[in-house]
Motif scaffolding. Structure first.
Motif, PDB file in Angstrom:
ATOM      1  N   MET A 129       1.542  -7.662   7.374  1.00  0.00           N
ATOM      2  CA  MET A 129       2.954  -7.307   7.324  1.00  0.00           C
ATOM      3  C   MET A 129       3.927  -8.338   7.905  1.00  0.00           C
ATOM      4  N   PRO A 130       3.617  -9.040   8.977  1.00  0.00           N
ATOM      5  CA  PRO A 130       4.600 -10.048   9.436  1.00  0.00           C
ATOM      6  C   PRO A 130       4.951 -11.064   8.356  1.00  0.00           C
ATOM      7  N   SER A 131       3.937 -11.578   7.673  1.00  0.00           N
ATOM      8  CA  SER A 131       4.193 -12.554   6.606  1.00  0.00           C
ATOM      9  C   SER A 131       4.869 -11.902   5.414  1.00  0.00           C
ATOM     10  N   LEU A 132       4.450 -10.685   5.066  1.00  0.00           N
ATOM     11  CA  LEU A 132       5.045 -10.014   3.908  1.00  0.00           C
ATOM     12  C   LEU A 132       6.518  -9.700   4.155  1.00  0.00           C
ATOM     13  N   LEU A 133       6.838  -9.195   5.348  1.00  0.00           N
ATOM     14  CA  LEU A 133       8.224  -8.856   5.644  1.00  0.00           C
ATOM     15  C   LEU A 133       9.110 -10.102   5.687  1.00  0.00           C
ATOM     16  N   ALA A 134       8.572 -11.208   6.159  1.00  0.00           N
ATOM     17  CA  ALA A 134       9.338 -12.463   6.131  1.00  0.00           C
ATOM     18  C   ALA A 134       9.625 -12.875   4.697  1.00  0.00           C
ATOM     19  N   CYS A 135       8.654 -12.656   3.821  1.00  0.00           N
ATOM     20  CA  CYS A 135       8.841 -12.952   2.399  1.00  0.00           C
ATOM     21  C   CYS A 135       9.896 -12.040   1.794  1.00  0.00           C
ATOM     22  N   LEU A 136       9.803 -10.739   2.074  1.00  0.00           N
ATOM     23  CA  LEU A 136      10.728  -9.784   1.483  1.00  0.00           C
ATOM     24  C   LEU A 136      12.154 -10.002   1.970  1.00  0.00           C
ATOM     25  N   GLN A 137      12.307 -10.469   3.186  1.00  0.00           N
ATOM     26  CA  GLN A 137      13.652 -10.668   3.739  1.00  0.00           C
ATOM     27  C   GLN A 137      14.482 -11.610   2.874  1.00  0.00           C
ATOM     28  N   THR A 138      13.830 -12.597   2.274  1.00  0.00           N
ATOM     29  CA  THR A 138      14.566 -13.548   1.436  1.00  0.00           C
ATOM     30  C   THR A 138      14.428 -13.250  -0.050  1.00  0.00           C
ATOM     31  N   ARG A 139      13.274 -12.756  -0.469  1.00  0.00           N
ATOM     32  CA  ARG A 139      13.035 -12.580  -1.914  1.00  0.00           C
ATOM     33  C   ARG A 139      13.363 -11.184  -2.421  1.00  0.00           C
ATOM     34  N   ALA A 140      13.249 -10.176  -1.562  1.00  0.00           N
ATOM     35  CA  ALA A 140      13.515  -8.793  -1.987  1.00  0.00           C
ATOM     36  C   ALA A 140      14.152  -8.041  -0.826  1.00  0.00           C
ATOM     37  N   PRO A 141      15.393  -8.382  -0.482  1.00  0.00           N
ATOM     38  CA  PRO A 141      15.992  -7.860   0.754  1.00  0.00           C
ATOM     39  C   PRO A 141      16.234  -6.355   0.758  1.00  0.00           C
ATOM     40  N   HIS A 142      16.271  -5.714  -0.410  1.00  0.00           N
ATOM     41  CA  HIS A 142      16.548  -4.282  -0.464  1.00  0.00           C
ATOM     42  C   HIS A 142      15.294  -3.450  -0.739  1.00  0.00           C
ATOM     43  N   LEU A 143      14.161  -4.110  -0.955  1.00  0.00           N
ATOM     44  CA  LEU A 143      12.915  -3.388  -1.198  1.00  0.00           C
ATOM     45  C   LEU A 143      12.444  -2.734   0.093  1.00  0.00           C
ATOM     46  N   ARG A 144      12.052  -1.465  -0.007  1.00  0.00           N
ATOM     47  CA  ARG A 144      11.623  -0.736   1.191  1.00  0.00           C
ATOM     48  C   ARG A 144      10.112  -0.514   1.152  1.00  0.00           C
ATOM     49  N   ILE A 145       9.447  -0.799   2.260  1.00  0.00           N
ATOM     50  CA  ILE A 145       8.015  -0.582   2.395  1.00  0.00           C
ATOM     51  C   ILE A 145       7.780   0.526   3.418  1.00  0.00           C
ATOM     52  N   ASP A 146       7.089   1.568   3.017  1.00  0.00           N
ATOM     53  CA  ASP A 146       6.686   2.641   3.926  1.00  0.00           C
ATOM     54  C   ASP A 146       5.176   2.565   4.108  1.00  0.00           C
ATOM     55  N   VAL A 147       4.721   2.505   5.353  1.00  0.00           N
ATOM     56  CA  VAL A 147       3.296   2.355   5.661  1.00  0.00           C
ATOM     57  C   VAL A 147       2.734   3.671   6.181  1.00  0.00           C
ATOM     58  N   ALA A 148       1.570   4.038   5.675  1.00  0.00           N
ATOM     59  CA  ALA A 148       0.827   5.201   6.153  1.00  0.00           C
ATOM     60  C   ALA A 148      -0.514   4.733   6.700  1.00  0.00           C
ATOM     61  N   HIS A 149      -1.053   5.485   7.672  1.00  0.00           N
ATOM     62  CA  HIS A 149      -2.349   5.132   8.253  1.00  0.00           C
ATOM     63  C   HIS A 149      -3.458   5.377   7.241  1.00  0.00           C
ATOM     64  N   LEU A 150      -4.379   4.437   7.149  1.00  0.00           N
ATOM     65  CA  LEU A 150      -5.488   4.525   6.205  1.00  0.00           C
ATOM     66  C   LEU A 150      -6.741   5.021   6.905  1.00  0.00           C
ATOM     67  N   THR A 151      -7.332   6.072   6.362  1.00  0.00           N
ATOM     68  CA  THR A 151      -8.600   6.579   6.857  1.00  0.00           C
ATOM     69  C   THR A 151      -9.737   5.785   6.210  1.00  0.00           C
ATOM     70  N   PRO A 152     -10.996   5.941   6.681  1.00  0.00           N
ATOM     71  CA  PRO A 152     -12.094   5.152   6.109  1.00  0.00           C
ATOM     72  C   PRO A 152     -12.320   5.386   4.617  1.00  0.00           C
ATOM     73  N   SER A 153     -12.030   6.572   4.124  1.00  0.00           N
ATOM     74  CA  SER A 153     -12.248   6.851   2.702  1.00  0.00           C
ATOM     75  C   SER A 153     -10.965   6.605   1.912  1.00  0.00           C
ATOM     76  N   LEU A 154     -11.114   6.236   0.652  1.00  0.00           N
ATOM     77  CA  LEU A 154      -9.963   5.991  -0.207  1.00  0.00           C
ATOM     78  C   LEU A 154      -9.160   7.278  -0.371  1.00  0.00           C
ATOM     79  N   PRO A 155      -7.836   7.254  -0.118  1.00  0.00           N
ATOM     80  CA  PRO A 155      -7.011   8.466  -0.237  1.00  0.00           C
ATOM     81  C   PRO A 155      -6.675   8.762  -1.699  1.00  0.00           C
ATOM     82  N   VAL A 156      -7.680   9.212  -2.448  1.00  0.00           N
ATOM     83  CA  VAL A 156      -7.518   9.369  -3.893  1.00  0.00           C
ATOM     84  C   VAL A 156      -6.454  10.408  -4.242  1.00  0.00           C
TER      85      VAL A 156
END
Length: 305
Positions: free
Chosen positions: A118-145
């Motif tokens: 995320m640090p690198s991705l957010l730095a990228c988005l700040q200049t390339r996609a300043p209005h794009l919103r990323i919401d992060v959820a915690h990932l459990t060991p199994s795929l959240p199908v």
């Protein structure tokens, strides 16, 4: 015969489906109204119309929550999938402009991957996609199908074994493991071998797992290490180890980051384990979503720090 079977769909207001979807997500009229940029009376009126058309209360108040009825739960998946299909169909015809897009994309990952990505991705988005919103959820060991199927998540980034055929997976990177201990640890003055590894008292970052790669290998050798503290959080584990005589096994890149910030020294594992792979996973039906494709492309360019 249920009432819905006799409804006149030619007169049905499709905007009601967006309200229905948001009400099921939020289970609260005020929050749904806020997310939809509508007034609370407008959402309440839409809910009343949905109840009339579908012949079901759909959401009933239990304390402060609005709980979905069985009928609402049965409709949730198909309606959400239909809304996603409409959105993707309309988006496919237009070029995705990251500079102007206000899309919200939801990603599930662990705190380890969040720190790596995320640090690198957010730095990228700040200049390339300043209005794009990323919401992060915690990932459990199994795929959240189910969350992916319902559209509650757009993308997951992590380590998985079996993945159903309706999902697309793409390798992000391979990762290895290191042992971290505080600098000058008296037990490891002469280095780390298998005996000293087994004599260490360990923190285990479990991530919801019952047993990780290290303990699987040890069990196959009829060995076991001393785990005295378990946590789901890598950052907390690193701070605990830096302040005690405990040790912790960490992903190599994360261990190297922590060693630059904390008084830690790193050691190779005293036995050979294969690398583990981190993958990007999403529904195959989403592969033509231009916003998701663009975001994946940015993630794939992130290099280890």
């Amino acid at each position: 015969m249920p009432y819905i079977c006799s409804m006149n769909t030619s007169n049905f207001d499709l905007n009601l489906l967006r309200v229905f979807d948001m009400l099921l997500r939020e289970q609260n009229v005020s929050r749904a109204a806020e997310r939809l940029a509508l007034t609370q009376p407008t959402v309440s009126n839409a809910l009343a119309r949905l109840r009339d058309v579908l012949g079901d209360p759909l959401l009933v108040r239990v304390g402060r929550r609005m709980c979905p009825t069985p009928r609402a739960l049965a409709l949730e998946g198909p309606i959400r999938a239909a809304l996603q299909q409409i959105e993707q169909t309309l988006a496919t015809g237009d070029a995705f402009d990251p500079q102007r897009s206000h899309r919200q994309l939801r990603i599930a990952l662990t705190d380890f991957v969040e720190q790596m990505c995320m640090p690198s991705l957010l730095a990228c988005l700040q200049t390339r996609a300043p209005h794009l919103r990323i919401d992060v959820a915690h990932l459990t060991p199994s795929l959240p199908v189910e969350a992916l199927d319902r559209g509650e998540l757009d993308l997951v980034l992590g380590r998985f074994d079996q993945i159903p055929a309706r999902f697309t997976r793409q390798l992000w990177r391979s990762e290895t493991l290191r042992v971290a201990v505080r600098q000058g640890h008296v037990q490891l003055i002469d280095g780390l071998d298998l005996d000293s590894f087994l004599q260490l008292r360990h923190v285990w970052v479990h991530g919801g797992q019952t047993r990780g790669m290290v303990d699987q290998w040890l069990a196959e050798q009829n060995l076991a290490r001393q785990i005295v503290y378990t946590t789901p959080n890598y950052l907390q584990a690193a701070h605990l180890v830096a302040a005690t005589d405990l040790g912790v096994v960490l992903p190599t890149q994360l261990a190297q980051q922590f060693a630059r910030l904390l008084p830690l020294e790193l050691h190779e594992l005293p036995f050979a384990l294969p690398p583990f792979e981190l993958e990007l996973v999403h529904l195959a039906s989403r592969q033509h979503d231009p916003a998701l494709a663009w975001l994946k492309a940015q993630i794939l360019t992130i290099q280890p720090s």
